[in-house]
Structure formats: structure tokens, C-alpha cells
Design an enzyme around this catalytic site. Structure first.
Site, PDB file in Angstrom:
ATOM      1  CB  SER A 115       5.077  -1.899  12.060  1.00 25.58           C
ATOM      2  OG  SER A 115       4.721  -0.545  12.320  1.00 25.58           O
ATOM      3  CD  GLU A 118      -3.437  -2.361   7.304  1.00 26.61           C
ATOM      4  OE1 GLU A 118      -2.360  -2.631   6.773  1.00 26.61           O
ATOM      5  OE2 GLU A 118      -4.047  -1.298   7.095  1.00 26.61           O
ATOM      6  CE  LYS A 169      -0.209   3.315   4.750  1.00 33.44           C
ATOM      7  NZ  LYS A 169      -0.098   3.442   6.198  1.00 33.44           N
ATOM      8  CG  HIS A 189      -5.871   2.009   5.252  1.00 28.85           C
ATOM      9  ND1 HIS A 189      -5.471   2.954   6.163  1.00 28.85           N
ATOM     10  CD2 HIS A 189      -4.828   1.168   5.100  1.00 28.85           C
ATOM     11  CE1 HIS A 189      -4.227   2.692   6.540  1.00 28.85           C
ATOM     12  NE2 HIS A 189      -3.819   1.611   5.916  1.00 28.85           N
ATOM     13  CD  GLU A 218      -2.993   5.612   6.717  1.00 28.34           C
ATOM     14  OE1 GLU A 218      -2.956   5.642   5.476  1.00 28.34           O
ATOM     15  OE2 GLU A 218      -2.070   5.145   7.423  1.00 28.34           O
ATOM     16  N   GLY A 222       2.579   2.259  10.714  1.00 31.87           N
ATOM     17  CA  GLY A 222       3.599   3.295  10.571  1.00 31.87           C
ATOM     18  C   GLY A 222       4.324   3.658  11.856  1.00 31.87           C
ATOM     19  CG  ASN A 260      -1.698   1.230   1.441  1.00 30.28           C
ATOM     20  OD1 ASN A 260      -1.784   2.064   0.535  1.00 30.28           O
ATOM     21  ND2 ASN A 260      -2.303   1.372   2.619  1.00 30.28           N
TER      22      ASN A 260
END
Ligand code: PGA
Length: 247
Positions: free
Chosen positions: A207, A162, A10, A92, A94, A168, A8
């Protein structure tokens, strides 16, 4: 089932990033697992062209629930398929956080993606506060119940677990925490899609890097990974693909 290594990107990547795509294909010309990159939509067509005839597949990072219409700035699932995408990441954290995407919206998008012939990669995961409060399985169960189309099959649905606090951050759950959630996901999916659930790929994301990939991929019910930062460079993503191929 064939496992899936998904990257991904992003909001990262330009035409110059095609060099990383070429390097990835050169490093992993015939992996035992499936290999997918989800770049920004601006690069889907170029990467699909660069990857033609290789093992690399290309996906998108979101879509609208409608196939066309007056929705300025949005992209539909049939458009993404037309550009060369085979998969689309949906829900996701985000998107859920930055754009307020709800479970119902994620399910509508997943239905649109599947109708367009795309594989929907539906993301679920708890925040750190939810884990600390002992709510992890309840949160993830509700996300599965609300986000997964009941018409899904093992061929058009992938689930990515996730944990929001692992994305991250360099932090990951313990191996037993990952295994617990993945076993729970498998069972909860069966409530909705029955025997198909046994064959749905369950990805871990958050991660993942070359140094922790092998131990995560050895866990039961972990059928691949959704990789953010470590998918941007072929030098990082290729060893993750190799670790999944060997698992
Ligand atoms: P990360 O991101 O690998 O950089 O933690 C994963 C993701 O958000 O899909």
C-alpha cells in the site's frame, strides 16, 4: 547506495499498457534512484524495447529453479534475462500462498536468478495473525534464513519487506514498525552475508502510494519500495519515484 523504486504489475497489463511505460519514462527521464517495472512476462520484451536507452529497467515476477527442461508453463531465469529482464521478484506472498512456494524453493530460484545475472528481489513478510501473536520478527527471520542464498551480494540481492496484511489493502504498518523490521533485516542479513548486508537494498512494500511515500522513504534502512497497485499508472508511480529520488 542507489535506492530502488520497483513496480510489481502482478497479473495486470497488455500491449496497451505500453502507453503507461512511455508516460513514466517521460515523467521521470533521469531519476536519482533506480526505476524498475516488473510486468507480466508477456510484456518483458516489449517494455525492454520501449525502455531501451532510458533509465527504466524491466524485471520479472518469478522463475523456475532450473535453466531449461521439461517444465511445461514455466520460465527460466536465463530466458527472462534473454527477454531483457534485469531483476526477478521471488517469494512474493501471493506466490507463497497461491502456489505453496517454500523458503527452500525461493532460495533455489534466487540462486538460479543470480547465476543468470539477474538481481533477485526476495520478499518476506508476516500475516496479520502472526503480527498479532507477536511473531513478526521470528517469521521474517526464518524467511531470511531459508530464502536467501548465502552467496548473495549487494549487487545481486534485494530484500522486500511486505506485510501480507498491508498488500492491496490501503493499510500500512506504523513508521516505527517499518523501521523496526528493516533494522532487524539488516542485522539478520549480516549473519548470512557479512559486510555485504550494509549495502543490500531493503524495500518496503504494501500500500505504498504518493501520499505516504515520502514519510516511509525518510526512515532509516528503507532503501526503496516495491509498489503494486500504484505502479500501474504513471501518474501514481512517477511521484513515488520522485519522492524516493528526493529522500
Ligand atoms: P500493493 O502491492 O502496493 O498493491 O499493496 C504491493 C506488492 O504486493 O508488491
Amino acid at each position: 547506495m542507489r535506492k530502488l523504486a520497483a513496480g510489481n504489475w502482478k497479473m495486470n497489463g497488455t500491449v496497451a499498457s505500453l502507453a503507461e511505460v512511455q508516460a513514466l519514462i517521460a515523467a521521470q527521464p533521469a531519476p536519482a534512484c533506480e526505476m524498475l517495472l516488473c510486468p507480466p512476462a508477456t510484456l518483458i520484451s516489449a517494455i525492454a524495447t520501449a525502455a531501451h536507452g532510458s533509465a527504466l529497467m524491466v524485471g520479472a515476477q518469478g522463475c523456475h529453479a532450473k535453466p531449461s527442461g521439461a517444465h511445461t508453463g514455466d520460465l527460466s531465469a536465463p530466458m527472462l534475462a534473454d527477454a531483457g529482464a534485469s531483476h526477478v521478484i521471488l517469494g512474493h506472498s501471493e506466490r507463497r500462498a497461491d502456489h505453496g512456494e517454500t523458503d527452500a524453493q525461493v532460495r533455489a530460484k534466487a540462486e538460479a536468478a543470480q547465476a543468470a545475472g539477474l538481481v533477485a528481489i526476495v520478499c518476506v513478510g508476516e500475516t496479520e495473525a502472526q503480527r498479532d501473536a507477536g511473531e513478526t520478527l521470528a517469521v521474517i527471520g526464518a524467511q531470511i534464513d531459508g530464502s536467501v542464498p548465502t552467496t548473495s551480494t549487494a549487487a545481486n540481492l534485494v530484500i522486500a519487506y511486505e506485510p501480507v496484511w498491508a498488500i492491496g489493502t490501503g493499510r500500512t504498518p506504523t513508521l516505527s514498525q517499518i523501521a523496526e523490521v528493516h533494522a532487524f533485516l539488516r542485522a539478520r542479513l549480516a549473519d548470512h552475508i557479512g559486510a555485504q548486508a550494509a549495502q543490500v537494498r531493503l524495500l518496503y512494500g504494501g500500500s505504498v502510494k504518493p501520499s505516504n511515500a515520502a514519510e516511509i522513504f525518510a526512515l532509516p534502512d528503507v532503501d526503496g519500495a516495491l509498489v503494486g497497485g500504484a505502479s500501474l499508472k504513471a501518474a501514481d508511480f512517477a511521484p513515488i519515484v520522485a519522492a524516493l529520488s528526493a529522500a
